[in-house]
Design an enzyme around this catalytic site. Structure first.
Site, short mmCIF file in Angstrom:
data_model
loop_
_atom_site.label_atom_id
_atom_site.label_comp_id
_atom_site.label_asym_id
_atom_site.label_seq_id
_atom_site.Cartn_x
_atom_site.Cartn_y
_atom_site.Cartn_z
N TYR A 1 0.83 -1.22 0.00
CA TYR A 1 0.00 0.00 0.00
C TYR A 1 0.86 1.27 0.00
CZ TYR A 1 -4.55 2.29 0.71
OH TYR A 1 -5.70 3.03 0.58
N LYS B 1 -3.26 8.08 3.31
CA LYS B 1 -4.42 7.80 4.19
C LYS B 1 -4.14 8.24 5.62
CE LYS B 1 -7.46 6.00 1.33
NZ LYS B 1 -8.51 6.90 0.83
N1 LIG Z 1 -11.42 -0.46 -2.66
C1 LIG Z 1 -10.85 -0.60 -1.46
O1 LIG Z 1 -10.30 -1.64 -1.11
C2 LIG Z 1 -10.89 0.58 -0.50
C3 LIG Z 1 -10.75 0.33 0.87
C4 LIG Z 1 -10.77 1.41 1.76
C5 LIG Z 1 -10.93 2.70 1.26
N2 LIG Z 1 -11.06 2.90 -0.08
C6 LIG Z 1 -11.19 4.29 -0.56
O2 LIG Z 1 -12.47 4.46 -1.11
C7 LIG Z 1 -12.44 5.59 -1.98
C8 LIG Z 1 -13.15 5.21 -3.28
O3 LIG Z 1 -12.44 4.22 -3.96
P1 LIG Z 1 -13.10 2.93 -4.61
O4 LIG Z 1 -12.43 1.76 -3.99
O5 LIG Z 1 -14.59 3.02 -4.58
O6 LIG Z 1 -12.54 2.97 -6.09
P2 LIG Z 1 -13.04 3.73 -7.42
O7 LIG Z 1 -11.91 3.56 -8.38
O8 LIG Z 1 -14.37 3.25 -7.82
O9 LIG Z 1 -13.14 5.25 -6.94
C9 LIG Z 1 -12.03 6.13 -6.89
C10 LIG Z 1 -12.57 7.45 -7.41
O10 LIG Z 1 -11.58 8.48 -7.31
C11 LIG Z 1 -11.84 9.35 -8.41
N3 LIG Z 1 -10.72 10.25 -8.68
C12 LIG Z 1 -9.43 9.93 -8.97
N4 LIG Z 1 -8.73 11.05 -9.21
C13 LIG Z 1 -9.59 12.10 -9.06
C14 LIG Z 1 -9.48 13.51 -9.19
N5 LIG Z 1 -8.31 14.10 -9.52
N6 LIG Z 1 -10.57 14.29 -8.95
C15 LIG Z 1 -11.75 13.72 -8.62
N7 LIG Z 1 -11.93 12.39 -8.49
C16 LIG Z 1 -10.86 11.60 -8.72
C17 LIG Z 1 -12.09 8.39 -9.58
O11 LIG Z 1 -12.71 9.02 -10.67
C18 LIG Z 1 -12.98 7.36 -8.90
O12 LIG Z 1 -14.33 7.70 -9.05
C19 LIG Z 1 -10.96 5.95 -2.15
O13 LIG Z 1 -10.64 7.01 -1.27
C20 LIG Z 1 -10.26 4.69 -1.70
O14 LIG Z 1 -8.95 4.91 -1.25
C21 LIG Z 1 -11.06 1.87 -0.97
#
Ligand SMILES: NC(=O)c1ccc[n+]([C@@H]2O[C@H](COP(=O)([O-])OP(=O)(O)OC[C@H]3O[C@@H](n4cnc5c(N)ncnc54)[C@H](O)[C@@H]3O)[C@@H](O)[C@H]2O)c1
Length: 254
Positions: free
Chosen positions: A153, A160
């Site tokens: 990570y 984060k």
């Molecule tokens: N998937 C996992 O395992 C997980 C676990 C914990 C937290 N998260 C967090 O959840 C959140 C959403 O991620 P996800 O897993 O749903 O994946 P996802 O890829 O569906 O969503 C990530 C989003 O970030 C957006 N993004 C990237 N660069 C950007 C920018 N410059 N301006 C605006 N938007 C931008 C993308 O368009 C996308 O919609 C993130 O913060 C991620 O770190 C994910």
């Protein structure tokens, strides 16, 4: 009556129907909220995904690295909603060199991009929405437990950790506006963001086994429910908090 009945919610971060934000938007509509989405990059793709929601919401362009987008956000959201009660930050990005075991060699330029998009943007988004939150409300962000160093990570973990700290400072400074700021620390979920992490399989293999409650890598609903709960009227005195929605992994030794 739904737990978000009558609330006006801005949801960022819908990219596909496996995005955590998609689940949040869907559930928010089912629970009575009016929803507006923001989309990044290929807006036509986000608009197509938005049509799969119970009521296709307006989609507004937002690149959190674009100052003009941020400066005009309140006006553009204001064309659809007369205010906001909730804002969901579901945004994360890091260049490939930031992930996958390259920690000691990543350049500052790449780390800076990761921090801009994944950490600083939590503040930028909250401040951009402030003019629409005159009656107070809730800001919720998506976190991955940053209390330890995980495999692969890497700099996203640092981003984060910054997000967790940023959330506490926002809670400090937005409390006087009646705005609560909290994070949901989700376990690993098979979204686009996760698939772009080289070595993500290391989480996939071990998490369901380690979690006292078990863990479904394809189910974004538990994280979405927590986001909704935090935006509802049921956490009126909670801010600067991190709610773990990870099957309990954060609480047990490995
Ligand atoms: N998937 C996992 O395992 C997980 C676990 C914990 C937290 N998260 C967090 O959840 C959140 C959403 O991620 P996800 O897993 O749903 O994946 P996802 O890829 O569906 O969503 C990530 C989003 O970030 C957006 N993004 C990237 N660069 C950007 C920018 N410059 N301006 C605006 N938007 C931008 C993308 O368009 C996308 O919609 C993130 O913060 C991620 O770190 C994910």
């Amino acid at each position: 009556m739904g737990i978000l009945e009558g609330k006006r919610i801005l949801v960022t971060g819908v990219l596909t129907d496996s995005s955590i934000a998609f689940s949040v938007a869907k559930l928010a509509q089912q629970e009575g909220a009016q929803v507006v989405l923001t989309g990044f990059g290929r807006l036509s793709l986000v608009e197509r995904i938005a049509k799969r929601l119970p009521e296709p919401p307006p989609v507004i362009e937002l690149d959190v690295q674009n100052t003009e987008h941020l400066d005009s956000l309140a006006d553009r959201v204001g064309e659809h909603l007369d205010g906001l009660d909730g804002v969901v930050h579901s945004i994360g990005f890091a260049p490939q060199s930031c992930l996958g075991g390259n920690f000691l060699n990543t350049s500052w330029e790449d780390v800076a991009t990761a921090l801009h998009v994944s950490t600083y943007s939590f503040k930028s988004l909250a401040v951009a929405c402030l003019p629409l939150m005159k009656e107070g409300g809730a800001v919720v962000g998506l976190d991955f437990d940053a209390s330890r160093a995980w495999p692969v990570y890497d700099w996203m973990g640092v981003a984060k950790a910054g997000l967790e700290s940023c959330s506490r400072y926002l809670a400090r400074d937005l409390g006087k506006h009646g705005i609560r700021v909290n994070l949901v620390a989700a376990g690993p979920l098979r979204t686009m963001a996760a698939k772009s992490i080289p070595g993500f399989a290391e989480f996939e293999d071990s998490w369901p086994e380690k979690a006292p409650l078990g863990w479904d890598l394809n189910d974004t609903l538990p994280a979405a429910r927590a986001c909704l709960a935090l935006m509802s009227d049921w956490f009126p005195a909670t801010t600067g908090e991190i709610v773990h929605v990870d099957g309990g992994v954060h609480a047990v030794g490995s």
